[in-house]
Design a protein around this motif. Structure first.
Motif, PDB file in Angstrom:
ATOM      1  N   ASP A 326       0.858  -1.185   0.000  1.00 15.20           N
ATOM      2  CA  ASP A 326       0.000   0.000   0.000  1.00 15.20           C
ATOM      3  C   ASP A 326       0.891   1.232   0.000  1.00 15.20           C
ATOM      4  O   ASP A 326       1.517   1.575   1.007  1.00 15.20           O
ATOM      5  CB  ASP A 326      -0.899  -0.013   1.232  1.00 15.20           C
ATOM      6  N   CYS A 327       0.963   1.897  -1.148  1.00 14.61           N
ATOM      7  CA  CYS A 327       1.865   3.041  -1.322  1.00 14.61           C
ATOM      8  C   CYS A 327       1.102   4.359  -1.435  1.00 14.61           C
ATOM      9  O   CYS A 327       1.658   5.372  -1.886  1.00 14.61           O
ATOM     10  CB  CYS A 327       2.713   2.849  -2.579  1.00 14.61           C
ATOM     11  N   ARG A 328      -0.136   4.380  -1.022  1.00 16.16           N
ATOM     12  CA  ARG A 328      -0.966   5.566  -1.239  1.00 16.16           C
ATOM     13  C   ARG A 328      -0.452   6.786  -0.497  1.00 16.16           C
ATOM     14  O   ARG A 328      -0.621   7.927  -0.964  1.00 16.16           O
ATOM     15  CB  ARG A 328      -2.417   5.257  -0.846  1.00 16.16           C
ATOM     16  N   GLU A 329       0.217   6.592   0.627  1.00 10.31           N
ATOM     17  CA  GLU A 329       0.721   7.738   1.388  1.00 10.31           C
ATOM     18  C   GLU A 329       1.935   8.399   0.726  1.00 10.31           C
ATOM     19  O   GLU A 329       2.360   9.467   1.159  1.00 10.31           O
ATOM     20  CB  GLU A 329       1.049   7.327   2.820  1.00 10.31           C
ATOM     21  N   CYS A 331       1.636   9.552  -2.088  1.00  6.50           N
ATOM     22  CA  CYS A 331       0.932  10.633  -2.798  1.00  6.50           C
ATOM     23  C   CYS A 331       1.440  10.826  -4.219  1.00  6.50           C
ATOM     24  O   CYS A 331       1.662  11.957  -4.684  1.00  6.50           O
ATOM     25  CB  CYS A 331       1.026  11.948  -2.006  1.00  6.50           C
ATOM     26  N   ASP A 334      -0.431   6.983 -10.275  1.00  9.60           N
ATOM     27  CA  ASP A 334      -0.016   5.603 -10.532  1.00  9.60           C
ATOM     28  C   ASP A 334       1.181   5.496 -11.475  1.00  9.60           C
ATOM     29  O   ASP A 334       2.095   4.704 -11.232  1.00  9.60           O
ATOM     30  CB  ASP A 334      -1.203   4.802 -11.074  1.00  9.60           C
ATOM     31  N   SER A 360      -5.359   1.050  -7.463  1.00  9.94           N
ATOM     32  CA  SER A 360      -4.663   2.335  -7.572  1.00  9.94           C
ATOM     33  C   SER A 360      -3.911   2.645  -6.283  1.00  9.94           C
ATOM     34  O   SER A 360      -4.465   2.545  -5.181  1.00  9.94           O
ATOM     35  CB  SER A 360      -5.668   3.452  -7.863  1.00  9.94           C
ATOM     36  N   GLY A 361      -2.645   3.004  -6.408  1.00 11.45           N
ATOM     37  CA  GLY A 361      -1.820   3.342  -5.258  1.00 11.45           C
ATOM     38  C   GLY A 361      -1.115   2.157  -4.635  1.00 11.45           C
ATOM     39  O   GLY A 361      -0.401   2.307  -3.632  1.00 11.45           O
TER      40      GLY A 361
END
Length: 388
Positions: A326-329, A331, A334, A360-361
């Motif tokens: 989980d790489c959403r942080e 920011c 994609d 996504s992310g």
């Protein structure tokens, strides 16, 4: 057996390995100093008993038409021993790959524009084969609860009730690493039965389950529905034999099995059959060592990421050698996220967007590699992330 064989791995560069020799064209990069951790095969030496069996076959000096004595018995015995699943040998149908089997089954089970449901994010090749068969793809999105994926059964039933003809289950699930519990599988079948939905159960990762978890084959859990289920298995992920294109469909429904064989029927290839028989009859010890090694790799990456990469989370998983990050942080969009790992860190991962809704992310990392390789990849990501 010493774990040293897993620590050493195999140098696959310039051997025509897709993971190592095709990443430049697949990821639009000219970088040479990269660590490929994308396509789902492992970098370990094949079990000696498999290699010896193949060498003995080659020593004969002829690869003409061959019998497959012991092939189907080896599959049935393995499924009984590892998963307590009783299979009649006549129910086992050879297929040159799980995705190929799904392709043939769709030609039997659905018509153009029929609805087929998957649980996303999910193995990207499902989307390819569904599009090739002109299916109307329905995505039931898995939900994250305390860093672990779960099924929203209200949403699942809502999607099923729209006229879905076939549901493709992934168990264990690629890429999120869930090994579905007995109760979850029972609920899935209850809903599918209510709406007369056929189930294709992809269980290719069924042997790769961490301690404290148990793979439950769908037909074992719900035998009353087995004529409406096809179970897909293979030694390819378990023993890293994907290049031999040897898989099996377990089809209890006689009509569907007959239709399948009319569409595609052939014996396993000589080397594929030889490898499967050796793997299932002689290499269980190798698998036990592999499972311990992969789980140690997973525990290492969890600890490292928690301590050094606060903007990345390792999704809690229960099996497979594929880790969902989980790489959403971070920011990043994609495309930026993929380029960050390739261009800045020099690590080739699979983009989460390939796995459908909910991807996504996220990025998928293959940890089926020596621990030193994993350590180097993580150090590269840590150093690159300082610039974000």
């Amino acid at each position: 057996m010493s774990k040293k064989i897993f620590d050493e791995g195999v140098n696959r560069l310039n051997t025509n390995a897709i993971k190592y020799d095709k990443y430049k064209e697949n990821f639009n990069t000219d970088k040479d100093d990269v660590i490929p951790m994308w396509i789902a095969d492992m970098d370990f030496k094949t079990c000696d008993e498999i290699t010896n069996a193949l060498q003995n076959k080659l020593t004969i000096g002829n690869l003409g038409y061959d019998t497959v004595n012991g092939y189907y018995e080896a599959v049935a015995n393995w499924m009984k021993k590892r998963h307590d699943l009783n299979i009649n040998i006549e129910e086992i149908v050879y297929t040159p790959g799980v995705v190929t089997a799904i392709n043939f089954l769709l030609k039997i089970l659905v018509k153009e524009n029929d609805k087929v449901m998957v649980q996303s994010p999910v193995y990207h090749s499902f989307f390819r084969v569904l599009n090739e068969n002109k299916c109307d793809i329905v995505q039931s999105e898995l939900v994250i609860n305390n860093n672990r994926y779960e099924i929203d059964f209200d949403e699942f039933e809502k999607k099923i009730s729209t006229g879905v003809k076939v549901f493709i289950l992934c168990n264990p699930h690629n890429p999120v690493g869930r090994v579905w519990a007995k109760e979850e599988l029972e609920r899935i079948v209850e809903i599918c039965e209510s709406y007369k939905v056929f189930i294709i159960s992809d269980e290719i990762h069924s042997d790769l389950v961490f301690k404290g978890n148990k793979h439950n084959s769908l037909t074992k859990v719900t035998p009353y529905y087995k004529d409406n289920i096809v179970t897909l298995t293979a030694p390819s992920k378990t023993f890293n034999l994907a290049g031999l294109y040897t898989s099996n469909a377990i089809i209890t429904n006689e009509k569907i099995r007959s239709d399948y064989k009319n569409l595609f029927s052939t014996d396993p290839n000589v080397l594929g059959a030889t490898a499967l028989i050796a793997a299932y009859n002689k290499c269980e010890y190798w698998l036990e060592e592999l499972l311990e090694y992969i789980e140690n790799n997973y525990n290492y990456i969890v600890k490292y990421v928690n301590e050094n990469l606060p903007k990345i989370k390792v999704t809690k998983q229960e099996g497979t050698f594929l880790v969902w990050l989980d790489c959403r942080e971070l920011c990043l969009e994609d495309e930026q996220l993929s380029r960050f790992f390739i261009d800045k860190a020099g690590v080739i991962l699979s983009s989460g967007t390939a796995f459908g809704n909910g991807g996504s992310g996220f990025m998928r990392m293959n940890i089926g590699c020596p621990l030193d390789t994993l350590k180097e990849a993580l150090n590269r990501i840590k150093n690159a992330s300082k610039d974000i």
